[in-house]
Design an enzyme around this catalytic site. Structure first.
Site, PDB file in Angstrom:
ATOM      1  N   HIS A  72       0.857  -1.198   0.000  1.00  0.00           N
ATOM      2  CA  HIS A  72       0.000   0.000   0.000  1.00  0.00           C
ATOM      3  C   HIS A  72       0.889   1.242   0.000  1.00  0.00           C
ATOM      4  CE1 HIS A  72      -4.095  -1.726   1.498  1.00  0.00           C
ATOM      5  NE2 HIS A  72      -3.583  -2.407   0.498  1.00  0.00           N
ATOM      6  N   TYR A 200      -9.139   5.689   7.315  1.00  0.00           N
ATOM      7  CA  TYR A 200      -9.279   6.089   8.726  1.00  0.00           C
ATOM      8  C   TYR A 200     -10.364   7.172   8.761  1.00  0.00           C
ATOM      9  CZ  TYR A 200      -4.857   3.771   9.924  1.00  0.00           C
ATOM     10  OH  TYR A 200      -3.852   2.842  10.139  1.00  0.00           O
ATOM     11  N   PRO A 292      -3.958   1.060  18.456  1.00  0.00           N
ATOM     12  CA  PRO A 292      -3.642   0.515  17.125  1.00  0.00           C
ATOM     13  C   PRO A 292      -3.834   1.529  15.991  1.00  0.00           C
ATOM     14  CG  PRO A 292      -5.679  -0.418  17.976  1.00  0.00           C
ATOM     15  CD  PRO A 292      -5.131   0.443  19.056  1.00  0.00           C
ATOM     16  N   LYS A 296       1.343   0.512  15.085  1.00  0.00           N
ATOM     17  CA  LYS A 296       2.725   0.461  15.547  1.00  0.00           C
ATOM     18  C   LYS A 296       3.049  -0.737  16.431  1.00  0.00           C
ATOM     19  CE  LYS A 296       4.097   3.838  13.319  1.00  0.00           C
ATOM     20  NZ  LYS A 296       4.649   3.274  12.081  1.00  0.00           N
ATOM     21  N   TYR A 384       4.261   6.969   9.816  1.00  0.00           N
ATOM     22  CA  TYR A 384       3.417   5.805   9.534  1.00  0.00           C
ATOM     23  C   TYR A 384       4.235   4.682   8.880  1.00  0.00           C
ATOM     24  CZ  TYR A 384      -0.896   3.245   8.532  1.00  0.00           C
ATOM     25  OH  TYR A 384      -1.903   2.295   8.517  1.00  0.00           O
TER      26      TYR A 384
HETATM   27  C1  PHB Z   1      -5.838  -3.999  10.864  1.00  0.00           C
HETATM   28  O1  PHB Z   1      -5.903  -4.289   9.643  1.00  0.00           O
HETATM   29  O2  PHB Z   1      -6.157  -4.795  11.775  1.00  0.00           O
HETATM   30  C2  PHB Z   1      -5.361  -2.610  11.241  1.00  0.00           C
HETATM   31  C3  PHB Z   1      -4.858  -1.763  10.252  1.00  0.00           C
HETATM   32  C4  PHB Z   1      -4.412  -0.487  10.605  1.00  0.00           C
HETATM   33  C5  PHB Z   1      -4.476  -0.080  11.930  1.00  0.00           C
HETATM   34  C6  PHB Z   1      -4.973  -0.945  12.920  1.00  0.00           C
HETATM   35  C7  PHB Z   1      -5.420  -2.213  12.574  1.00  0.00           C
HETATM   36  O3  PHB Z   1      -4.049   1.176  12.277  1.00  0.00           O
END
Ligand code: PHB
Ligand code: APR
Length: 389
Positions: A72, A200, A292, A296, A384
């Site tokens: 990605h 997000y 999450p 990280k 990130y």
């Molecule tokens: C996930 O795919 O579980 C996931 C992806 C990004 C995040 C947290 C969890 O920031």
């Protein structure tokens, strides 16, 4: 029994440390409390930084990740129904790989078995001893009898609820924590992801995240009050709320289906200092936990393992203690930057009623600034994709 390093915990941190040590001629043994099936069944995060991917490749466990993982080049952020893209590749020349932690754990267990790695599953009452001596050892119970392993070093890779951190004397251990007033309700569904890259979603009703594991396995999260029960959220309610929080163009595309996994995770930031005591060294969730939101947790477990494995290997090759003595300082410099970044992403995207109307305006301004500023997006991108090791 005797070995050079006893590793407590067979999660990602313990498994990777064991693999890297054995590849560099350092004998080790993993003591894992749960069964292998239990450890493999955990559904966890799936964003791999380039530095972590490199580390996995150097541990000879990167092939399936490179074959099946999704590269990605950025993520999407939405607020008030408007979505914008933060392009990591354009901004900082790096990308991330989407590849579930479950898959990494499987790859690591297979590599350990292939190399004849020593792993004791279902080891009960694991207890380190003599950590301040030159001859530490670890005891554990298995099949009704007690065992002892003499070693040079103990690696505490036993997660937030493990035994290792508790071995650091209370007058030496400092903890820093922030509990957030909400949790993440996560759903895994065998449906096509709503978007090719993550979204997000900031929304006045609460945060939402659209992620995935593969073309037919989607992962979604909703911010929910901390006292939420899973029974409060049947699938229908989850999908209806998700569609209200994600951008309209995504809501129109959303394919819903039965949840194959549903769980609520508490959201907290936590750091324990120091990350070592005598011959004990902590790595991963045993030393730190973070929301999450910045993806990280797994990547920091891997950077701790990079520093710790390098220091142990250097010690056995050249007799130096320099890098072992500096482990806490080295690891914490990266840990605290990741804790900060996870806190920043969480503060910007979640609803905090206790911050009032002023706090809400600050959040809107932060998101608005990020949506239009290359400087702000570059700062987000370099954190990130992972700061340099
Ligand atoms: C996930 O795919 O579980 C996931 C992806 C990004 C995040 C947290 C969890 O920031
Ligand atoms: N004795 C032996 N093993 C233990 C003990 C104990 N007393 N306590 C815990 N364990 C085991 C757990 O069963 C688990 O398998 O230690 C392992 C710790 O693994 P994780 O909790 O996954 O922690 P870590 O390896 O640091 O990986 C961090 O996992 O929790 C996620 O978000 C986190 O993605 C990050 C990753």
């Amino acid at each position: 029994m005797r070995t050079q390093v006893v590793i407590i915990g067979g999660g990602p941190a313990g498994l990777l440390l064991s693999q890297l040590l054995q590849l560099n001629g350092v004998d080790n043994l993993i003591l894992e409390r749960k069964s292998r099936e239990y450890v493999m069944a955990r559904i966890r995060a799936g964003v791999i930084e380039e530095g972590s991917a490199q580390l996995l490749r150097s541990a000879e466990v990167g092939d399936r990740m490179d074959a099946e993982g999704f590269v990605h080049h950025g993520v999407n952020i939405s607020t008030a129904g408007r979505m914008f893209h933060v392009d990591f590749r354009d901004l900082v020349g790096q990308s991330v790989i989407i590849y579930g932690q479950t898959e990494i754990t499987k790859d690591l267990y297979e590599a350990r078995d292939r190399m004849g790695g020593l792993i004791v599953d279902e080891a009960d009452n694991v207890q380190p001893h003599g950590l301040e001596s030159e001859r530490p050892y670890v005891t554990y119970e298995k099949d009704g009898s007690e065992h002892r392993v003499d070693c040079d070093f103990v690696a505490g890779c036993d997660g937030f609820h493990g035994v290792s951190r508790q071995c650091i004397p209370g007058d030496l251990l400092q903890t820093f924590e922030r509990d957030y007033p909400f949790g993440w309700l996560g759903v895994l569904s065998e449906t096509p992801p709503v978007n090719d890259e993550l979204i997000y979603c900031g929304h006045d009703r609460g945060f939402a995240l659209c992620s995935m594991r593969n073309e037919m396995l989607s992962r979604y999260y909703l911010q929910v009050p901390v006292e939420t029960e899973l029974s409060d959220w049947p699938d229908g309610r989850f999908w209806e709320e998700l569609q209200r929080r994600i951008p309209p163009e995504a809501a129109e595309r959303l394919v819903t289906g039965p949840s194959v996994e549903k769980s609520i995770a508490p959201i907290r930031s936590f750091v324990a200092e120091p990350m070592q005591f005598g011959r004990l060294f902590l790595a991963g969730d045993a030393a730190h936990i973070m929301p999450p939101t910045g993806a990280k947790g797994l990547n920091l477990a891997f950077s701790d393992v990079h520093y710790l494995s390098s220091a142990v290997i250097e010690h056995y090759k050249n007799g130096t203690w320099e890098f072992l003595d500096a482990y806490t300082e080295t690891a914490l410099r990266r840990v605290w930057k990741a804790i900060r970044f996870s806190w920043w992403m969480t503060s910007m995207l979640h609803v905090f009623p206790e911050n009032g109307s002023f706090g809400l305006r600050i959040q809107h301004a932060e998101l608005d600034y990020l949506s239009v500023s290359a400087a702000a997006q570059t700062a987000m991108a370099e954190n990130y994709v992972g700061l340099p090791l």
